[in-house]
Motif scaffolding. Structure first.
Motif, PDB file in Angstrom:
ATOM      1  N   GLN A   1       0.523  -0.993   0.355  1.00  0.00           N
ATOM      2  CA  GLN A   1      -0.047  -0.285   0.371  1.00  0.00           C
ATOM      3  C   GLN A   1       1.008   1.438   0.322  1.00  0.00           C
ATOM      4  O   GLN A   1       0.227   2.155  -1.234  1.00  0.00           O
ATOM      5  CB  GLN A   1      -0.991  -0.577   1.058  1.00  0.00           C
TER       6      GLN A   1
ATOM      7  N   TYR B   1      -6.120   1.520  -4.506  1.00  0.00           N
ATOM      8  CA  TYR B   1      -6.134   1.812  -5.371  1.00  0.00           C
ATOM      9  C   TYR B   1      -6.491   1.062  -6.508  1.00  0.00           C
ATOM     10  O   TYR B   1      -6.409  -0.128  -6.574  1.00  0.00           O
ATOM     11  CB  TYR B   1      -4.486   2.246  -5.597  1.00  0.00           C
TER      12      TYR B   1
ATOM     13  N   PHE C   1      -5.560   6.981 -13.271  1.00  0.00           N
ATOM     14  CA  PHE C   1      -5.170   6.111 -11.864  1.00  0.00           C
ATOM     15  C   PHE C   1      -5.733   6.797 -10.784  1.00  0.00           C
ATOM     16  O   PHE C   1      -5.867   8.348 -10.287  1.00  0.00           O
ATOM     17  CB  PHE C   1      -3.304   5.954 -11.618  1.00  0.00           C
TER      18      PHE C   1
ATOM     19  N   MET D   1       9.374   4.554  -7.048  1.00  0.00           N
ATOM     20  CA  MET D   1       7.332   4.705  -6.784  1.00  0.00           C
ATOM     21  C   MET D   1       7.440   6.446  -7.333  1.00  0.00           C
ATOM     22  O   MET D   1       6.547   6.031  -7.915  1.00  0.00           O
ATOM     23  CB  MET D   1       6.891   4.107  -6.208  1.00  0.00           C
TER      24      MET D   1
ATOM     25  N   MET E   1       0.675   7.183  -6.400  1.00  0.00           N
ATOM     26  CA  MET E   1      -0.213   7.424  -6.736  1.00  0.00           C
ATOM     27  C   MET E   1       0.081   9.838  -6.708  1.00  0.00           C
ATOM     28  O   MET E   1      -0.459  10.331  -6.884  1.00  0.00           O
ATOM     29  CB  MET E   1      -1.491   6.986  -5.392  1.00  0.00           C
TER      30      MET E   1
ATOM     31  N   TYR F   1      -6.978  -2.871  -6.339  1.00  0.00           N
ATOM     32  CA  TYR F   1      -6.269  -3.489  -4.811  1.00  0.00           C
ATOM     33  C   TYR F   1      -5.809  -3.080  -3.778  1.00  0.00           C
ATOM     34  O   TYR F   1      -5.697  -1.717  -3.803  1.00  0.00           O
ATOM     35  CB  TYR F   1      -4.613  -3.683  -5.748  1.00  0.00           C
TER      36      TYR F   1
ATOM     37  N   LYS G   1       3.797   1.569  -1.057  1.00  0.00           N
ATOM     38  CA  LYS G   1       4.486   1.762  -2.111  1.00  0.00           C
ATOM     39  C   LYS G   1       3.558   2.491  -3.282  1.00  0.00           C
ATOM     40  O   LYS G   1       3.441   3.627  -4.377  1.00  0.00           O
ATOM     41  CB  LYS G   1       4.318   0.418  -3.073  1.00  0.00           C
ATOM     42  N   LEU G   2       1.903   2.164  -3.811  1.00  0.00           N
ATOM     43  CA  LEU G   2       1.287   2.878  -4.208  1.00  0.00           C
ATOM     44  C   LEU G   2       0.691   3.751  -4.103  1.00  0.00           C
ATOM     45  O   LEU G   2       0.676   5.498  -4.830  1.00  0.00           O
ATOM     46  CB  LEU G   2      -0.002   1.443  -4.285  1.00  0.00           C
TER      47      LEU G   2
END
Length: 299
Positions: free
Chosen positions: A94, A209, A181, A158, A101, A236, A96-97
């Motif tokens: 999470q 996400y 996204f 990222m 984002m 995810y 990393k996303l």
């Protein structure tokens, strides 16, 4: 809170300051005919730009001082490999996303804001990307000196991918019409059953996400009366990776409504209205889960 250790962090803050100065300096008047060099700068625009960049970056670091770095700093720079989306990672991916984002959305929203200040689209994109990527990369470098944290190569990667995705989306209108996204947040539940406060940045178990594939980006579907408002959303989320929880990772596949397009064509119909621009930007990056039919798979 332990001493701030300014000498330790001076190289980091110098890097961020250099990025901000580079961005603020990109305010030259466009070249004239024949590609001649611009004759002058716009001092007022440069000042407004510097204030916006300084305020945004300062707000990020103020949040860091109050939320992440309260245990102080040390002179040694630490690097830690945190992994990606595995069951043994700290947050199931999470975080990393989140780096992707927030860099991505920050760069694109920054581009919109810098255009509103008076910059050309190309300059505004440069400013948005430099500011967003520079601020979050500075956070990562400061983490390397923080007593509680370490520099994460995965987070840095990222951040960079998020900045690259922002550039690609802005320069590829057809792809931007097809792909979004997005981010959804609702406070998670603690092991004792209590609901957490509103913490969208640090409450990883409350984050989800999404990658949305929009029918409006497919010419055949765009011409269909109702189908043009639909999306295929891939999501995810990871829950329970914090202390006391039961780690669960979930993927989602759903058909949802393109709320941004609905609002644009049926509510905020004036092309140049501020309300329409705000709505477009909100629904570009925020996924409202109730507007979808989902199939969830846990692992």
């Amino acid at each position: 809170m332990k001493p701030f250790a300014p000498k330790t962090l001076l190289p980091v803050l110098s890097l961020v300051s250099a990025l901000a100065a580079s961005a603020a300096g990109a305010t030259q008047v466009p070249a004239g005919e024949g590609g001649a060099a611009p004759a002058s700068h716009d001092p007022a625009l440069a000042r407004r730009t510097a204030w916006v960049i300084g305020g945004g970056v300062g707000a990020v670091y103020l949040y860091g001082l109050t939320s992440w770095w309260g245990e102080g700093f040390e002179p040694d720079f630490k690097v830690k490999r945190e992994g990606w989306f595995g069951p043994d990672s700290d947050h199931g991916g999470q975080d990393k996303l989140g780096h992707f984002m927030f860099t991505y959305a920050g760069a694109r929203l920054g581009k919109w804001g810098f255009e509103a200040l008076g910059h050309t689209p190309d300059t505004a994109l440069k400013l948005g990307v430099l500011t967003s990527w520079g601020a979050l990369t500075g956070v990562e470098l400061i983490d390397g000196f923080a007593r509680k944290w370490s520099f994460s190569p995965e987070d840095f990667l990222m951040n960079t991918l998020g900045a690259g995705a922002a550039i690609f989306q802005e320069r590829s209108p057809g792809f931007d019409r097809l792909v979004d996204f997005r981010f959804n947040y609702w406070p998670s539940t603690l092991p004792d059953g209590a609901r957490r406060g509103w913490e969208p940045i640090s409450d990883y178990s409350g984050q989800t996400y999404y990658l949305a594939l929009k029918a409006e980006g497919v010419p055949l579907l765009e011409r269909a009366a109702l189908l043009r408002y639909l999306e295929l959303s891939l999501g995810y989320g990871a829950r329970g990776f914090e202390a006391g929880g039961e780690p669960v990772r979930s993927t989602y596949v759903g058909v949802s409504l393109n709320v941004g397009k609905l609002m644009r064509e049926n509510v905020f119909t004036a092309p140049d209205s501020r309300a329409r621009r705000v709505s477009d930007n909100l629904f570009e990056y925020v996924q409202f889960q109730p507007a979808a039919a989902w199939n969830e798979r846990r692992f």
